[in-house]
Scaffold this motif. Structure first.
Motif, PDB file in Angstrom:
ATOM      1  N   CYS A  47       0.816  -1.213   0.000  1.00  0.00           N
ATOM      2  CA  CYS A  47       0.000   0.000   0.000  1.00  0.00           C
ATOM      3  C   CYS A  47       0.849   1.262   0.000  1.00  0.00           C
ATOM      4  O   CYS A  47       0.323   2.362  -0.230  1.00  0.00           O
ATOM      5  CB  CYS A  47      -0.968   0.004   1.183  1.00  0.00           C
ATOM      6  N   CYS A  48       2.152   1.117   0.255  1.00  0.00           N
ATOM      7  CA  CYS A  48       3.038   2.280   0.237  1.00  0.00           C
ATOM      8  C   CYS A  48       3.520   2.619  -1.166  1.00  0.00           C
ATOM      9  O   CYS A  48       4.133   3.666  -1.375  1.00  0.00           O
ATOM     10  CB  CYS A  48       4.236   2.045   1.153  1.00  0.00           C
ATOM     11  N   TRP A  99       2.917   8.378   6.269  1.00  0.00           N
ATOM     12  CA  TRP A  99       1.467   8.362   6.451  1.00  0.00           C
ATOM     13  C   TRP A  99       0.772   9.446   5.626  1.00  0.00           C
ATOM     14  O   TRP A  99      -0.290   9.170   5.037  1.00  0.00           O
ATOM     15  CB  TRP A  99       1.125   8.501   7.926  1.00  0.00           C
ATOM     16  N   PRO A 100       1.282  10.672   5.543  1.00  0.00           N
ATOM     17  CA  PRO A 100       0.601  11.667   4.706  1.00  0.00           C
ATOM     18  C   PRO A 100       0.425  11.205   3.256  1.00  0.00           C
ATOM     19  O   PRO A 100      -0.623  11.447   2.651  1.00  0.00           O
ATOM     20  CB  PRO A 100       1.514  12.895   4.811  1.00  0.00           C
ATOM     21  N   ALA A 153      -5.814  11.255  13.377  1.00  0.00           N
ATOM     22  CA  ALA A 153      -6.933  12.185  13.156  1.00  0.00           C
ATOM     23  C   ALA A 153      -6.438  13.476  12.517  1.00  0.00           C
ATOM     24  O   ALA A 153      -7.018  13.961  11.531  1.00  0.00           O
ATOM     25  CB  ALA A 153      -7.653  12.469  14.469  1.00  0.00           C
ATOM     26  N   GLY A 154      -5.358  14.036  13.044  1.00  0.00           N
ATOM     27  CA  GLY A 154      -4.815  15.273  12.495  1.00  0.00           C
ATOM     28  C   GLY A 154      -4.276  15.101  11.086  1.00  0.00           C
ATOM     29  O   GLY A 154      -4.480  15.966  10.216  1.00  0.00           O
ATOM     30  N   LEU A 155      -3.584  13.989  10.848  1.00  0.00           N
ATOM     31  CA  LEU A 155      -3.012  13.749   9.520  1.00  0.00           C
ATOM     32  C   LEU A 155      -4.097  13.509   8.479  1.00  0.00           C
ATOM     33  O   LEU A 155      -3.977  13.936   7.323  1.00  0.00           O
ATOM     34  CB  LEU A 155      -2.060  12.553   9.574  1.00  0.00           C
ATOM     35  N   ILE A 156      -5.157  12.816   8.858  1.00  0.00           N
ATOM     36  CA  ILE A 156      -6.273  12.585   7.936  1.00  0.00           C
ATOM     37  C   ILE A 156      -6.947  13.908   7.592  1.00  0.00           C
ATOM     38  O   ILE A 156      -7.301  14.163   6.433  1.00  0.00           O
ATOM     39  CB  ILE A 156      -7.257  11.574   8.551  1.00  0.00           C
ATOM     40  N   GLY A 207      12.008   4.721  11.257  1.00  0.00           N
ATOM     41  CA  GLY A 207      11.292   5.763  10.539  1.00  0.00           C
ATOM     42  C   GLY A 207       9.832   5.437  10.315  1.00  0.00           C
ATOM     43  O   GLY A 207       9.164   6.084   9.497  1.00  0.00           O
ATOM     44  N   LYS A 208       9.322   4.445  11.042  1.00  0.00           N
ATOM     45  CA  LYS A 208       7.920   4.029  10.913  1.00  0.00           C
ATOM     46  C   LYS A 208       7.289   4.050  12.302  1.00  0.00           C
ATOM     47  O   LYS A 208       7.419   3.097  13.057  1.00  0.00           O
ATOM     48  CB  LYS A 208       7.833   2.631  10.296  1.00  0.00           C
ATOM     49  N   THR A 209       6.614   5.115  12.604  1.00  0.00           N
ATOM     50  CA  THR A 209       6.144   5.345  13.964  1.00  0.00           C
ATOM     51  C   THR A 209       5.150   4.290  14.436  1.00  0.00           C
ATOM     52  O   THR A 209       4.312   3.808  13.667  1.00  0.00           O
ATOM     53  CB  THR A 209       5.491   6.737  14.088  1.00  0.00           C
ATOM     54  N   PHE A 210       5.272   3.946  15.717  1.00  0.00           N
ATOM     55  CA  PHE A 210       4.282   3.111  16.376  1.00  0.00           C
ATOM     56  C   PHE A 210       3.246   3.962  17.120  1.00  0.00           C
ATOM     57  O   PHE A 210       2.419   3.434  17.846  1.00  0.00           O
ATOM     58  CB  PHE A 210       4.955   2.155  17.366  1.00  0.00           C
ATOM     59  N   GLU A 211       3.283   5.277  16.915  1.00  0.00           N
ATOM     60  CA  GLU A 211       2.367   6.178  17.621  1.00  0.00           C
ATOM     61  C   GLU A 211       1.337   6.807  16.671  1.00  0.00           C
ATOM     62  O   GLU A 211       0.843   7.897  16.943  1.00  0.00           O
ATOM     63  CB  GLU A 211       3.161   7.270  18.333  1.00  0.00           C
TER      64      GLU A 211
END
Length: 307
Positions: A123-124, A149-150, A213-216, A203-207
């Motif tokens: 999916c990346c 993620w963005p 919500a903010g990124l979406i 470089g792949k956050t677990f948080e």
């Protein structure tokens, strides 16, 4: 960056790559884009995924999703489908919808309905579907596996039809105490710290649970709704539903935690197999300590692409 942050594909053909799994420390892992994802893909992991699915359904009061997608969605995409259990259930619920589940590992044969298909895909990478295509893009449990993620949310936005929804469920790696029984140096506090450090190194956050919500919203989605749920670790809650969730979540930990950490601790943090096993023994003892009333959050976010 450490390995599962940037594994990349080898020169082997896809047909060979997807079936020649990596065997490591007693577990098997996906071979397509080897090293990109941290979870095993063996029978033990598949059994664990069934527990997680049950926990999610229990949390959502027997619902598969919360987004108001209506009663007649036509196309649904499930990213990181795993065993395909969610995709299969949603295909059963909407027999007239076309459901696609994608993953780095193939979904094993089963009694899936005719309206669900499974694809080997990352999916990346750039999505190959038509623009404005899906009514729902569903994501669950991809923490620690996405570097950008963005960009992923941008792809989801582009491929949703106007008025379509994204929905994502993630669990926080921050263990918390309801009564101050979790100090900074306890085993389950250090567990959270190890996860955060692993995400920083890869470089792949677990948080992502705390930030999605903010990124979406930043990706252009509107009507962003965030729901927060508590998953006790063990049956300590006096609330009947939370007590049941706690029982299942304790099983979730006991069955799943080796798979959660083995690749990250050995490939990224530099631990030996035996160090991981010794640590897991400490964690099991901490999980069974009835003096600690611990929980972690699960967050669900859904949002709409504007008309």
């Amino acid at each position: 960056m450490a390995e599962f942050a940037n594994g990349g594909a080898s020169g082997r053909t896809v047909a060979t790559t997807i079936t020649r799994y990596r065997y490591e420390n007693g577990r098997t892992y996906h071979a397509y884009r080897d090293g990109e994802y941290w979870a095993p893909n063996d029978a033990q992991q598949n059994n664990h995924e069934a527990i997680v699915h049950h926990l999610c359904i229990l949390t959502l009061n027997d619902r598969l999703y919360l987004a108001p997608i209506g009663s007649n969605p036509k196309r649904i995409l499930d990213l990181g489908t795993g065993t395909g259990i969610w995709a299969t259930d949603i295909a059963d619920k909407f027999p007239d919808a076309q459901v696609i589940g994608t993953d780095l590992s193939p979904v094993g044969p089963g009694m899936q309905p005719d309206n669900v298909t499974f694809e080997i895909d990352d999916c990346c990478s750039e999505w190959v579907y038509p623009d404005h295509h899906f009514d729902l893009v569903h994501i669950r449990g991809l923490f620690g596996s996405i570097a950008d993620w963005p960009q992923l949310y941008k792809e989801a936005f582009r491929h949703l039809r106007p008025g379509g929804y994204i929905e994502q469920v993630e669990w926080s790696v921050h263990n918390r105490s309801s009564d101050g029984t979790l100090s900074h140096n306890t085993v389950l506090a250090r567990w959270s710290q190890h996860a955060i450090r692993t995400g920083t190194m890869t470089g792949k956050t677990f948080e992502i649970a705390e930030n999605m919500a903010g990124l979406i919203r930043e990706a252009g989605f509107v009507d962003v709704v965030e729901k927060r749920f508590k998953w006790p670790i063990g049956p300590w809650s006096s609330d009947i539903k939370l007590k049941e969730i706690g029982r299942w979540n304790l099983l979730n930990w006991e069955e799943g935690m080796e798979g959660w950490v083995m690749a990250g601790y050995t490939r990224v943090l530099g631990w030996s197999y035996q160090q991981v096993q010794d640590w897991l023994q400490e964690v099991r003892a901490a999980l069974r300590d009835r003096r600690q009333h611990l929980y972690h959050e699960v967050r669900l976010v859904y949002a709409r692409k504007p008309q």
